[in-house]
Enzyme design. Structure first.
Site, PDB file in Angstrom:
ATOM      1  N   THR A  27       7.531  -0.118   4.095  1.00 20.37           N
ATOM      2  CA  THR A  27       7.870   1.282   3.826  1.00 20.37           C
ATOM      3  C   THR A  27       9.185   1.397   3.072  1.00 20.37           C
ATOM      4  O   THR A  27       9.308   2.162   2.112  1.00 20.37           O
ATOM      5  CB  THR A  27       7.954   2.087   5.134  1.00 20.37           C
ATOM      6  OG1 THR A  27       6.683   2.090   5.767  1.00 20.37           O
ATOM      7  CG2 THR A  27       8.372   3.526   4.870  1.00 20.37           C
TER       8      THR A  27
ATOM      9  N   ALA B 121       4.497   6.819  -1.233  1.00 22.22           N
ATOM     10  CA  ALA B 121       5.917   6.979  -1.549  1.00 22.22           C
ATOM     11  C   ALA B 121       6.111   7.567  -2.945  1.00 22.22           C
ATOM     12  O   ALA B 121       6.959   8.445  -3.151  1.00 22.22           O
ATOM     13  CB  ALA B 121       6.631   5.635  -1.435  1.00 22.22           C
TER      14      ALA B 121
ATOM     15  N   PHE C  66       0.808  -1.212   0.000  1.00 18.32           N
ATOM     16  CA  PHE C  66       0.000   0.000   0.000  1.00 18.32           C
ATOM     17  C   PHE C  66       0.843   1.265   0.000  1.00 18.32           C
ATOM     18  O   PHE C  66       0.399   2.324  -0.466  1.00 18.32           O
ATOM     19  CB  PHE C  66      -0.955  -0.001   1.206  1.00 18.32           C
ATOM     20  CG  PHE C  66      -0.351   0.415   2.515  1.00 18.32           C
ATOM     21  CD1 PHE C  66      -0.435   1.732   2.954  1.00 18.32           C
ATOM     22  CD2 PHE C  66       0.279  -0.505   3.338  1.00 18.32           C
ATOM     23  CE1 PHE C  66       0.103   2.118   4.173  1.00 18.32           C
ATOM     24  CE2 PHE C  66       0.818  -0.127   4.556  1.00 18.32           C
ATOM     25  CZ  PHE C  66       0.734   1.186   4.983  1.00 18.32           C
ATOM     26  N   LYS C  67       2.053   1.178   0.493  1.00 23.10           N
ATOM     27  CA  LYS C  67       2.872   2.379   0.632  1.00 23.10           C
ATOM     28  C   LYS C  67       3.403   2.884  -0.710  1.00 23.10           C
ATOM     29  O   LYS C  67       3.969   3.969  -0.779  1.00 23.10           O
ATOM     30  CB  LYS C  67       4.016   2.108   1.614  1.00 23.10           C
ATOM     31  CG  LYS C  67       3.465   1.845   3.002  1.00 23.10           C
ATOM     32  CD  LYS C  67       4.503   1.412   4.004  1.00 23.10           C
ATOM     33  CE  LYS C  67       3.834   1.124   5.344  1.00 23.10           C
ATOM     34  NZ  LYS C  67       4.752   0.658   6.377  1.00 23.10           N
ATOM     35  N   ASP C  68       3.179   2.120  -1.775  1.00 25.17           N
ATOM     36  CA  ASP C  68       3.564   2.596  -3.105  1.00 25.17           C
ATOM     37  C   ASP C  68       2.876   3.918  -3.441  1.00 25.17           C
ATOM     38  O   ASP C  68       3.463   4.783  -4.089  1.00 25.17           O
ATOM     39  CB  ASP C  68       3.209   1.555  -4.178  1.00 25.17           C
ATOM     40  CG  ASP C  68       4.217   0.419  -4.248  1.00 25.17           C
ATOM     41  OD1 ASP C  68       5.407   0.668  -4.001  1.00 25.17           O
ATOM     42  OD2 ASP C  68       3.812  -0.716  -4.545  1.00 25.17           O
TER      43      ASP C  68
END
Length: 447
Positions: free
Chosen positions: A145, A111, A106-108
């Site tokens: 992350t 970021a 999900f952090k794509d």
């Protein structure tokens, strides 16, 4: 838009400073001076809109005063080159699959958006402060992350990324995703736990000598450009449910939570008008927020190592933002703030054995493969949904990122997606580091 510190001892900042600096001078987290409500017409049209168009409207409300319209559209569309679909798991429970980006986590979203926004400010130099020639990004990771930030910033001119991760406490596949890249990415293997990595990052921001030597910022969810864009996919999820005739008044959003950046973005979305009935924060054995909900007392603890390792956080940074949000920037008492939070958010906490049990049960009953973090969200919905409600839980990472654990728990041989397999072929490059700040500072000063 101006941004103030949750500790109220630092000067206000514009967006550019908040993004480039990451953490306020008083160690507080930046908060926007206001949260803009989205118009009714937007919500009426949302079920027929594309994901990127929904996200652009949300981004305008957050960032439109500081980034020109064409530039913001480019940022959003370039960030969201993949979908975040809602998938039915059983009659009243849906998975919001957030693992279709480059690193399958999900952090794509956050970021990639932050990398592009930071580069926008470096190139344009808008604001009162002169643009910087190079920015050094420090990021602590308990799992996903690091890979999302490293790949989001890979090859971005003018930016160098240092990923700090706890030795032996991330999965082999996760480790490959940020230790094999090289170029402008340096992986630092810390002899400690995630909280030690996060402490090193925060201490670096506060060290005057180090900040004179090099320009530092963070890509953890403490950075407004990292966590705010994560609101995009909650709006899209609600639109997807509206499109199949679910009433928004019945939707319960459940977010597996570690550092609380992801659910914090959802709560900001709710303040903008996101039509969700209530939220559930699902924890592993690191139950600090769950205990706060029960008692009204926030008592950080050393993090515990668990099966759902990306949620192994004993002092979640974004708790400060949640308190600030629901205390109306300190206007309400602790008791009033606690009531405001518990009226909207409930909690859950699960042991490793309960996570395993949930993964097996879901697979046997539905054929859906949960990763250990998504399992916490799925189980919380199973246990807490009321009649007539429909639940959406975040499946925050592809289960293949935890292949050894998933295979062992489910008794399967889960195929590894090609994107993950490519990372595993690379050569590990990392710098070993103690958890002592002076050692870390000495290393950075030598760069």
């Amino acid at each position: 838009m101006r941004y103030y510190s949750t500790n109220h001892q630092a000067p206000e900042a514009d967006l550019r400073k908040a993004v480039v600096k990451g953490l306020a001078e008083d160690r507080g987290l930046y908060m926007p001076e206001r949260i803009n409500k989205l118009p009714k017409a937007f919500f009426d049209d949302m079920p027929t809109m594309r994901f990127q168009d929904i996200a652009y409207n949300v981004a305008q409300a957050f960032f439109g005063e500081d980034v020109d319209g064409d530039g913001l559209m480019d940022l959003v569309y370039d960030t969201l080159r993949f979908d975040c679909p809602v998938v039915k798991v059983k009659d009243n429970i849906y998975a919001l699959e957030l693992f279709h980006g480059p690193t399958l986590a999900f952090k794509d979203v956050g970021a990639r958006f932050m990398a592009r926004l930071l580069q926008y400010f470096l190139r344009n130099g808008r604001g009162k402060t002169a643009p910087h020639k190079e920015v050094n990004v420090l990021v602590a990771t308990s799992g996903d992350t690091g890979s999302a930030v490293a790949n989001g910033f890979l090859g971005v001119e003018g930016i160098h990324v240092y990923v700090l991760y706890p030795k032996g406490k991330v999965s082999p596949i996760q480790e490959c995703q940020f230790t094999t890249l090289g170029q402008n990415i340096t992986a630092i293997e810390v002899d400690g736990v995630f909280d030690d990595c996060q402490a090193l990052v925060k201490s670096a921001f506060m060290d005057q000598e180090l900040n004179k030597h090099m320009k530092l910022t963070s890509a953890n969810s403490i950075n407004v450009a990292r966590f705010l864009p994560q609101a995009f996919y909650y709006f899209n999820a609600v639109a997807s449910m509206q499109a199949i005739d679910h009433q928004t008044s019945d939707i319960v959003m459940c977010v597996p939570s570690g550092n609380f950046g992801n659910i914090c973005a959802a709560l900001f979305g709710h303040q903008m008008g996101l039509p969700v009935k209530r939220f559930i924060a699902a924890n592993n054995a690191n139950d600090i927020f769950y205990n706060y909900l029960q008692t009204g007392q926030y008592e950080p603890k050393p993090s515990k190592q668990t099966l759902a390792n990306a949620m192994d956080v004993g002092d979640p940074s974004n708790f400060a933002r949640i308190i600030n949000l629901y205390s109306k920037n300190g206007q309400l008492s602790a008791e009033e703030t606690h009531k405001a939070i518990t009226d909207l958010i409930s909690g859950a906490t699960y042991s490793d054995e309960q996570i395993k049990e949930t993964m097996r049960k879901c697979y046997a009953e539905t054929g859906y493969i949960l990763d250990p973090h998504g399992a916490c969200g799925y189980r919380a919905l199973e246990e807490q949904l009321h009649p007539g409600e429909v639940g959406i839980f975040c499946e925050t990472a592809h289960p293949a990122k935890f292949k050894e654990k998933v295979d062992d728990i489910l008794g399967i041989d889960l195929p590894i997606p090609d994107r993950l397999a490519a990372f595993m072929k690379g050569k590990k490059q990392s710098v070993e580091m103690s958890k002592n700040f002076e050692d870390f500072k000495r290393y950075l000063m030598s760069r």
